[in-house]
Design an enzyme around this catalytic site. Sequence first.
Site, PDB file in Angstrom:
ATOM      1  CB  SER A 283       5.562  13.488  10.658  1.00 57.65           C
ATOM      2  OG  SER A 283       5.463  13.305   9.247  1.00 57.65           O
ATOM      3  CG  ASP A 284       5.729   6.706  11.378  1.00 57.56           C
ATOM      4  OD1 ASP A 284       5.750   5.823  12.240  1.00 57.56           O
ATOM      5  OD2 ASP A 284       5.965   6.491  10.164  1.00 57.56           O
ATOM      6  CD1 TRP A 285       1.912   6.862   5.457  1.00 57.95           C
ATOM      7  CD2 TRP A 285       3.823   6.282   4.474  1.00 57.95           C
ATOM      8  NE1 TRP A 285       1.638   6.659   4.136  1.00 57.95           N
ATOM      9  CE2 TRP A 285       2.792   6.280   3.508  1.00 57.95           C
ATOM     10  CE3 TRP A 285       5.089   5.939   4.060  1.00 57.95           C
ATOM     11  CZ2 TRP A 285       3.016   5.963   2.168  1.00 57.95           C
ATOM     12  CZ3 TRP A 285       5.317   5.617   2.735  1.00 57.95           C
ATOM     13  CH2 TRP A 285       4.306   5.634   1.800  1.00 57.95           C
TER      14      TRP A 285
END
Length: 742
Positions: A283-285
Amino acid sequence: MNITKTLIFFCLLGVLNTAFSQQRDIPKKVDALLKKMTLAEKIGQLNQYNGDWEATGPVTPDVGNKLDAIKRGEVGSVLNIVGVKHTRVFQEAAMQSRLKIPLLFGQDVIHGYSVTFPIPLAEAASWDVQAIEKSARIAATEAAAGGVHWTFAPMVDIARDPRWGRVMEGAGEDPYLGSLIATARVKGFQGKGLGSLDAVMACAKHFAAYGAATGGRDYNSVDMSLRTLWEIYLPPFKAALDAGAATFMNSFNDLNGIPASGNRYLQRDILKGKWGFKGFVVSDWGSIGEMINHGYVKDNYEAAEAAINAGSDMDMESRSYIKNLAKLVADKKVSVAVIDEAVRRILTKKYEMGLFDDAYRFSDAEREKQAINTREHVEAARDIARKSIVLLKNEHQLLPLSRDLNSIAVIGPLAKLKKEMKGFWALNIGDEKEIVSLYEGMQNQGGKTKLLYAKGCEITDTSRAGFNEAYKTAMQADVVVMAMGERFDMTGEAKSRSDIHLPGVQEELIKAIMSTGKPVVVLLMAGRPMVFNWTADHVPAILYTWWLGNQAGNAITDVLYGSYNPGAKLPITFPRTEGQIPIYYNHFNTGRPARNDNDVNYTSAYIDLPNSPKYAFGHGLSYTNFTYSNLRFSKKSMLKNGSITVSFDLQNTGKYPGEEVAQFYLRDLVSQPVRPVKELKGFQKLMLQPGETKTITFTIDKEKLAFYNDKLERITQPGEFRLMIGSASDDIRLQDNFVLAD
Ligand code: GLC
């Protein structure tokens, strides 16, 4: 075959056989390890923490001592750890966990590790896929030597809106060019393959359509037809996957109301289903937890459930997985099988990277010293930097400059800056003295020409106090070179601008310097297309230099003096003003197309602005000229499974050797649904000596004519097509029609 060759052959065969058998045995090893793991240890592999170097996102409340968490087997990967010494400390902690499963170290090696290369959008302007691959190859070599296993790159988001700050990180607006560049970057990063000591795992991001954020405002919603998704935004991701990208990263945006992190259609139906992706998705941050803000889930418990079931394998920094997955399994909301599938994907990459054979194989201090910042890397950075500079305008052949000038006035707020030259997403590993400013570059090559200097103004503030000194300095010189543009952090993540004009009072300074009557060259440094209409209309010579990295000053000077003849082309459209956005070349014709720039008679046009962009996709000049002639077709009618070969002659009719990017566009004149007025379907970049002519050939086949219909089936339709060949999307030199028969 003599004895030596025979021995070499069988040794190579043995090595290959061992490597192949090792790769072949990985699934068995993964299954065997999985059987030993507790549920908590499996969940630990799905958890990624930020290291203690630099946060590249909003920092969530700390989790206490991360090294202790790693020792307890609660962490599968750490990002933003820099250097062999530092990564070894974290890996040693992992070796103290019960099963000694090694960590993966991830890092945003976007355009260089120690030697910083031009920002990706600048490299895209080179249209030189070999040079782009080499740039990624060098970045990977240095990063792997620095202890990095995995780069969060290439960013392959198509971007049509220059207000969006992350336009700097991709390859611009076109799916064809973007797909070729995605392929080149993945191959560059992964080199000879995972497990090579100079290769890092690539990560195609941000899946998907992040670049279509409404209003160009970062993280904003994306609303588009699935046809547009498949036609424009997905192709570079498919190219990255076909090139072997080891991982994908999902995106912050919702797509038509469903956040990417929880988007089963994107991650399971398309990526892991239709496309058969075998790597893993990170996932992105914090994006998993951000589904609460989206209003898609109530809390982190629901966020973890939605994300893991939708195919998000690893949770970057939201802590949703580590805190909720065990309970979700107990509550039968998430099956162990779903967890196992995610863990299997991650362990497989760790095996492929050779980390179970030797967890410290990328933590070699000697190799780190040898591999980083070498002369070859610096030269390569200078080479692609030169290739990325776009000559927008060159009236009266003001450029290249003569080396016999008595004096040059270097004016502008960016003339002596160094760190700015790296642009956004630079890791700042190296020493600032390794960065060459414009002024230093001109000192390096200026010979007996006297250099004068005045700053003139700041980048963003409105003081005009420096104008007078700048004016006087210009008056003393033969020629003026002005270094103008953005601050490096005005384009990048969370750096969307509603006003993309040249900032501050810079254009006023340019006007003031032009009033001296001196010949003026303006260099524009930025991470995005800017608006600078007065400059564009009044200054005789303009170079768009983007952010060119450590070798910026040398590369720009090479172009200023003509030791390198610029050949770059814009990978993205430059609007006349923000009101024109979105504006891109591959648009539909509409029912009332404007017949020319000022046709507002019941046409699709603005009454207060010409319809064309300031600079078109594919625009870029040279110090020489090229003529296109003698267009010929192998035939004018093509059967569905046949092909047509098209040729034409390209001649350098000027006095400088130069590279031209000859571009091939196609238009389907009648189709249902309608097709764009032109689409880039090929190009060739080639060097021609003065007077030299080369024949260029382009093949048209079914794939180049195919498109998605409203049922998302990839089809072709018989009918008439137009082939257009040119030096830019708005500079078509040759064209003719052909037919696709039934
Ligand atoms: C950032 C970016 C992403 C990057 C990640 C780790 O928020 O969106 O591109 O790879 O976090 O730094």
